[in-house]
Design a protein around this motif. Structure first.
Motif, PDB file in Angstrom:
ATOM      1  N   TYR A   1       0.908  -1.114  -0.028  1.00  0.00           N
ATOM      2  CA  TYR A   1      -0.132  -0.102  -0.073  1.00  0.00           C
ATOM      3  C   TYR A   1       0.785   1.204   0.009  1.00  0.00           C
ATOM      4  O   TYR A   1       1.915   1.497   0.784  1.00  0.00           O
ATOM      5  CB  TYR A   1      -0.771   0.077   1.194  1.00  0.00           C
TER       6      TYR A   1
ATOM      7  N   TYR B   1       0.866  11.764   0.825  1.00  0.00           N
ATOM      8  CA  TYR B   1       0.284  12.899   1.731  1.00  0.00           C
ATOM      9  C   TYR B   1       0.863  13.907   1.401  1.00  0.00           C
ATOM     10  O   TYR B   1       2.121  14.189   1.166  1.00  0.00           O
ATOM     11  CB  TYR B   1       0.659  12.353   3.188  1.00  0.00           C
TER      12      TYR B   1
ATOM     13  N   GLN C   1       1.264  18.082   2.978  1.00  0.00           N
ATOM     14  CA  GLN C   1       1.437  18.693   4.672  1.00  0.00           C
ATOM     15  C   GLN C   1       1.593  20.189   4.129  1.00  0.00           C
ATOM     16  O   GLN C   1       2.672  20.456   3.729  1.00  0.00           O
ATOM     17  CB  GLN C   1       2.231  18.137   5.586  1.00  0.00           C
TER      18      GLN C   1
ATOM     19  N   LYS D   1      -0.158  22.128   9.924  1.00  0.00           N
ATOM     20  CA  LYS D   1      -1.033  21.262   9.629  1.00  0.00           C
ATOM     21  C   LYS D   1      -0.915  19.680   9.697  1.00  0.00           C
ATOM     22  O   LYS D   1       0.350  19.464   9.536  1.00  0.00           O
ATOM     23  CB  LYS D   1      -1.958  21.486   8.202  1.00  0.00           C
ATOM     24  N   GLY D   2      -1.626  18.941   9.801  1.00  0.00           N
ATOM     25  CA  GLY D   2      -1.335  17.382   9.709  1.00  0.00           C
ATOM     26  C   GLY D   2      -1.355  16.935   8.363  1.00  0.00           C
ATOM     27  O   GLY D   2      -1.996  17.632   7.612  1.00  0.00           O
ATOM     28  N   PRO D   3      -0.686  15.978   7.954  1.00  0.00           N
ATOM     29  CA  PRO D   3      -0.648  15.392   6.509  1.00  0.00           C
ATOM     30  C   PRO D   3      -1.988  14.939   6.082  1.00  0.00           C
ATOM     31  O   PRO D   3      -2.754  14.457   7.398  1.00  0.00           O
ATOM     32  CB  PRO D   3       0.345  14.210   6.855  1.00  0.00           C
TER      33      PRO D   3
ATOM     34  N   LEU E   1      -4.282  12.812   3.446  1.00  0.00           N
ATOM     35  CA  LEU E   1      -4.006  11.851   2.229  1.00  0.00           C
ATOM     36  C   LEU E   1      -4.679  12.430   1.039  1.00  0.00           C
ATOM     37  O   LEU E   1      -5.639  13.069   0.862  1.00  0.00           O
ATOM     38  CB  LEU E   1      -4.885  10.524   2.719  1.00  0.00           C
TER      39      LEU E   1
ATOM     40  N   PHE F   1       4.723  13.754   1.140  1.00  0.00           N
ATOM     41  CA  PHE F   1       5.513  12.754   1.665  1.00  0.00           C
ATOM     42  C   PHE F   1       4.786  11.458   0.807  1.00  0.00           C
ATOM     43  O   PHE F   1       3.566  11.367   0.732  1.00  0.00           O
ATOM     44  CB  PHE F   1       5.136  12.467   3.128  1.00  0.00           C
TER      45      PHE F   1
ATOM     46  N   ARG G   1      -0.543  -3.907   4.409  1.00  0.00           N
ATOM     47  CA  ARG G   1      -1.926  -4.064   4.545  1.00  0.00           C
ATOM     48  C   ARG G   1      -2.226  -2.718   5.130  1.00  0.00           C
ATOM     49  O   ARG G   1      -3.264  -2.733   5.865  1.00  0.00           O
ATOM     50  CB  ARG G   1      -2.404  -5.091   5.667  1.00  0.00           C
ATOM     51  N   ALA G   2      -1.869  -1.699   4.623  1.00  0.00           N
ATOM     52  CA  ALA G   2      -2.283  -0.284   4.766  1.00  0.00           C
ATOM     53  C   ALA G   2      -2.232   0.179   6.453  1.00  0.00           C
ATOM     54  O   ALA G   2      -3.060   1.076   6.932  1.00  0.00           O
ATOM     55  CB  ALA G   2      -3.463  -0.170   4.423  1.00  0.00           C
ATOM     56  N   SER G   3      -1.392  -0.392   7.029  1.00  0.00           N
ATOM     57  CA  SER G   3      -1.182  -0.134   8.328  1.00  0.00           C
ATOM     58  C   SER G   3       0.140   0.286   8.921  1.00  0.00           C
ATOM     59  O   SER G   3       1.061  -0.361   8.291  1.00  0.00           O
ATOM     60  CB  SER G   3      -1.649  -1.408   9.220  1.00  0.00           C
ATOM     61  N   LYS G   4       0.441   1.062   9.714  1.00  0.00           N
ATOM     62  CA  LYS G   4       1.888   1.207  10.289  1.00  0.00           C
ATOM     63  C   LYS G   4       2.736   1.934   9.077  1.00  0.00           C
ATOM     64  O   LYS G   4       3.432   1.259   8.637  1.00  0.00           O
ATOM     65  CB  LYS G   4       2.360   0.145  11.095  1.00  0.00           C
ATOM     66  N   LEU G   5       2.235   3.161   8.674  1.00  0.00           N
ATOM     67  CA  LEU G   5       2.920   3.843   7.503  1.00  0.00           C
ATOM     68  C   LEU G   5       4.380   4.004   7.898  1.00  0.00           C
ATOM     69  O   LEU G   5       4.827   4.470   8.825  1.00  0.00           O
ATOM     70  CB  LEU G   5       2.471   4.912   7.338  1.00  0.00           C
TER      71      LEU G   5
ATOM     72  N   PHE H   1       7.286   6.373   6.094  1.00  0.00           N
ATOM     73  CA  PHE H   1       7.070   7.486   5.288  1.00  0.00           C
ATOM     74  C   PHE H   1       8.683   7.953   4.716  1.00  0.00           C
ATOM     75  O   PHE H   1       9.759   7.522   5.281  1.00  0.00           O
ATOM     76  CB  PHE H   1       6.943   8.824   6.261  1.00  0.00           C
TER      77      PHE H   1
END
Lengths: 111, 112
Positions: A32, A36, A38, A42-44, A46, A89, A95-99, A101
């Protein structure tokens, strides 16, 4: 060990031009690949994401190109606008978890 | 606006102190992630909770801990603070154990 390498560190593009940011990854288990955006303070946010079963995904002016064999993916911003000036970024995950960067690209779009 | 809220927005404290950062995920999201963003380390994953339980751990120091409460909000506790802990701390949330992550506005921590 940096698992996602991003380049360039900074980029200046004229209004209407194409901005291209590149990323390379090492872990072949990644499946995945999001990008992002930013803005300062601000926060990143998607922007767009791709999975390795496709080679390209387009959403408006933003396109991700993906090369599985080379373990590389890139973001193309067509018709770049001053409002696109931000830090971008790339990221990768399983599996789209725990990116994980990349280090970020500061994009400046000039008039 | 991502729908993820974080408080406080800014926090200034001294070395050796302990602080708590709070995050409320988007409505319906069960996963909460914590990330640290610093100039030298970039954006780094710290920890993930899903529906109250720890799901994944990243580069989180032993001085840091987190929890997710029954109402799904999460808190990140940072103790014995050092100068190097000064950073932006982001919370993100997603619907399930995996999936697109939506980030909050962050908490800027300054340790003096």
């Amino acid at each position: 060990q940096q698992q996602v390498k991003q380049s360039p560190q900074s980029l200046i593009v004229q209004k209407g031009g194409i901005s291209i940011i590149n990323c390379a990854y090492e872990n072949t288990a990644f499946d995945y690949f999001p990008w992002y955006q930013q803005f300062p303070g601000k926060g990143p946010a998607l922007l767009i994401a791709i999975r390795p079963d496709v080679s390209e995904k387009k959403e408006g002016r933003f396109t991700i190109s993906f090369n599985k064999s080379a373990k590389q993916f890139s973001l193309h911003i067509m018709d770049s606008q001053p409002g696109d000036s931000a830090t971008y970024f790339c990221a990768a995950s399983i599996r789209a978890s725990k990116l994980t960067f990349g280090t970020g690209t500061r994009l400046q779009v000039t008039l | 606006d991502s729908g993820v809220t974080q408080t406080p927005k800014h926090l200034i404290t001294a070395t050796g102190q302990r602080v708590t950062l709070r995050c409320s995920p988007r409505s319906g999201d069960l996963s909460v992630y914590w990330y640290q963003q610093s100039l030298d380390q970039g954006l780094q994953f710290l920890i993930q909770y899903y529906n109250g339980e720890e799901r994944a751990k990243g580069n989180i120091l032993e001085r840091f801990s987190a929890q997710q409460f029954p109402d799904l909000h999460s808190e990140l506790n940072l103790s014995s603070l050092e100068l190097g802990d000064s950073a932006l701390y982001f919370c993100a949330s997603s619907v399930g154990t995996s999936g697109s992550e939506f980030f909050g506005p962050g908490t800027r921590l300054t340790v003096l």
